[in-house]
Scaffold this motif. Structure first.
Motif, short mmCIF file in Angstrom:
data_model
loop_
_atom_site.label_atom_id
_atom_site.label_comp_id
_atom_site.label_asym_id
_atom_site.label_seq_id
_atom_site.Cartn_x
_atom_site.Cartn_y
_atom_site.Cartn_z
N ASP A 13 0.67 -1.34 0.05
CA ASP A 13 -0.09 -0.05 -0.02
C ASP A 13 0.89 1.52 0.16
O ASP A 13 0.47 2.15 0.73
N ARG A 14 1.95 1.14 -0.89
CA ARG A 14 2.69 2.43 -0.89
C ARG A 14 2.38 3.51 -2.09
O ARG A 14 2.28 2.69 -3.30
N ASP A 15 2.68 4.63 -2.02
CA ASP A 15 2.31 5.41 -3.22
C ASP A 15 3.81 5.87 -3.57
O ASP A 15 4.68 6.70 -2.94
N LEU A 16 4.03 5.24 -4.76
CA LEU A 16 5.42 5.51 -5.51
C LEU A 16 5.16 6.15 -6.84
O LEU A 16 5.89 6.09 -7.70
N PHE A 31 5.96 -6.21 -4.12
CA PHE A 31 5.00 -4.59 -4.02
C PHE A 31 3.69 -5.60 -4.02
O PHE A 31 3.14 -6.01 -5.14
N GLU A 32 2.81 -4.85 -2.96
CA GLU A 32 1.40 -5.27 -2.93
C GLU A 32 0.63 -3.89 -2.96
O GLU A 32 0.61 -3.23 -1.93
N ARG A 33 -0.48 -3.83 -3.95
CA ARG A 33 -1.26 -2.68 -3.87
C ARG A 33 -0.46 -1.32 -3.86
O ARG A 33 -0.77 -0.34 -3.35
N CYS A 34 0.72 -1.25 -4.61
CA CYS A 34 1.48 0.09 -4.56
C CYS A 34 1.13 0.65 -5.83
O CYS A 34 0.59 -0.07 -6.91
N ARG A 35 1.32 1.86 -5.84
CA ARG A 35 0.74 3.00 -6.77
C ARG A 35 2.22 3.47 -7.57
O ARG A 35 3.00 4.01 -6.97
N PHE A 36 2.40 3.12 -9.04
CA PHE A 36 3.41 3.60 -9.76
C PHE A 36 2.98 4.36 -10.91
O PHE A 36 3.77 4.59 -11.95
N ARG A 37 2.21 5.24 -10.76
CA ARG A 37 1.53 6.03 -11.64
C ARG A 37 2.39 7.28 -11.97
O ARG A 37 3.10 7.76 -11.20
N ASP A 38 2.85 7.18 -13.19
CA ASP A 38 3.60 8.10 -13.93
C ASP A 38 5.21 7.88 -13.41
O ASP A 38 6.12 8.72 -13.60
N ALA A 39 5.36 6.59 -12.58
CA ALA A 39 6.81 6.52 -12.29
C ALA A 39 7.66 6.27 -13.44
O ALA A 39 7.28 5.81 -14.55
N GLN A 53 -1.37 -6.56 -7.65
CA GLN A 53 -2.63 -5.51 -7.75
C GLN A 53 -1.87 -4.09 -7.64
O GLN A 53 -2.48 -3.16 -6.95
N CYS A 54 -1.04 -3.84 -8.49
CA CYS A 54 -0.33 -2.61 -8.52
C CYS A 54 -0.75 -1.73 -9.57
O CYS A 54 -1.14 -2.33 -10.74
N ASP A 55 -0.70 -0.57 -9.55
CA ASP A 55 -1.15 0.43 -10.68
C ASP A 55 -0.06 1.23 -11.42
O ASP A 55 0.90 1.73 -10.85
N PHE A 56 0.31 0.40 -12.57
CA PHE A 56 1.15 1.18 -13.37
C PHE A 56 0.56 1.87 -14.65
O PHE A 56 1.34 2.49 -15.67
#
Length: 203
Positions: A13-16, A31-39, A53-56
């Motif tokens: 649950d980290r915001d990356l 990485f579980e439920r982590c957000r990689f938006r625009d990383a 369940q990560c967001d890329f």
């Protein structure tokens, strides 16, 4: 310049979002439920990692290399896959929203239950990739090499297949007569099966 390395880390649950991970090496991380938006993971090396369940969405994965990693139930949209390599990776249940994968390298792996609706896979070497029950509705598979791929139960409605090579592919559960197979390469057994589906008497 020394390459940044992340070894055996576990993040939940980290915001990356927008994190700069250019040329980083990730090895054995989870990485579980982590957000990689625009990383930015351009030219990163991701080895034996798990992304659950990560967001890329909007992430920059150009020239990144994923080897033996799992990206399960992840979300990709407006994601850069230019010259990205995915080797022996598990993508089960992930969603790709109108992604251009035509300049990526997909070497083996399990893409079962993946949503690839309207994605561009034109000309890719997809030999032996597992696409069981994947949603390939309206995807572009023109000139793709799907020899010995597993397409069991996949949704190929409106999929563009001209020039695709399906020889040796598993086609169980597909309604072959309903597909546009013009210019598609089939092996003898597949051709006989298709003929029988169309009511021909093959003797």
């Amino acid at each position: 310049m020394t390459t940044e390395r992340w070894l055996d880390q576990e993040l939940i649950d980290r915001d990356l979002d927008e994190l700069d991970l250019v040329e980083v090496e990730l090895r054995g991380c989870r990485f579980e439920r982590c957000r990689f938006r625009d990383a930015r993971l351009t030219e990163a090396r991701i080895l034996s990692c798990i992304f659950d369940q990560c967001d890329f969405r909007g992430a920059h994965l150009g020239s990144a290399t994923f080897v033996g990693s799992a990206l399960v139930a992840c979300e990709f949209g407006m994601t850069d896959f230019f010259l990205t390599t995915l080797r022996d990776c598990k993508l089960t249940g992930s969603t790709f929203t109108e992604i251009d994968l035509s300049h990526a390298t997909i070497a083996g792996g399990d893409w079962s239950l993946v949503n690839l609706r309207a994605c561009n896979l034109h000309g890719l070497d997809l030999r032996k990739v597992r696409f069981g029950e994947a949603d390939l509705f309206s995807a572009n598979l023109k000139d793709a090499d799907l020899r010995e791929a597993d397409l069991t139960g996949a949704n190929l409605d409106r999929t563009r297949l001209t020039g695709a090579d399906l020889r040796g592919a598993r086609l169980d559960g597909l309604n072959l007569p309903a597909l546009d197979l013009r210019g598609v390469h089939l092996d003898l057994d597949q051709a006989v099966y298709l003929a029988r589906c169309l009511g021909a008497l093959v003797e």
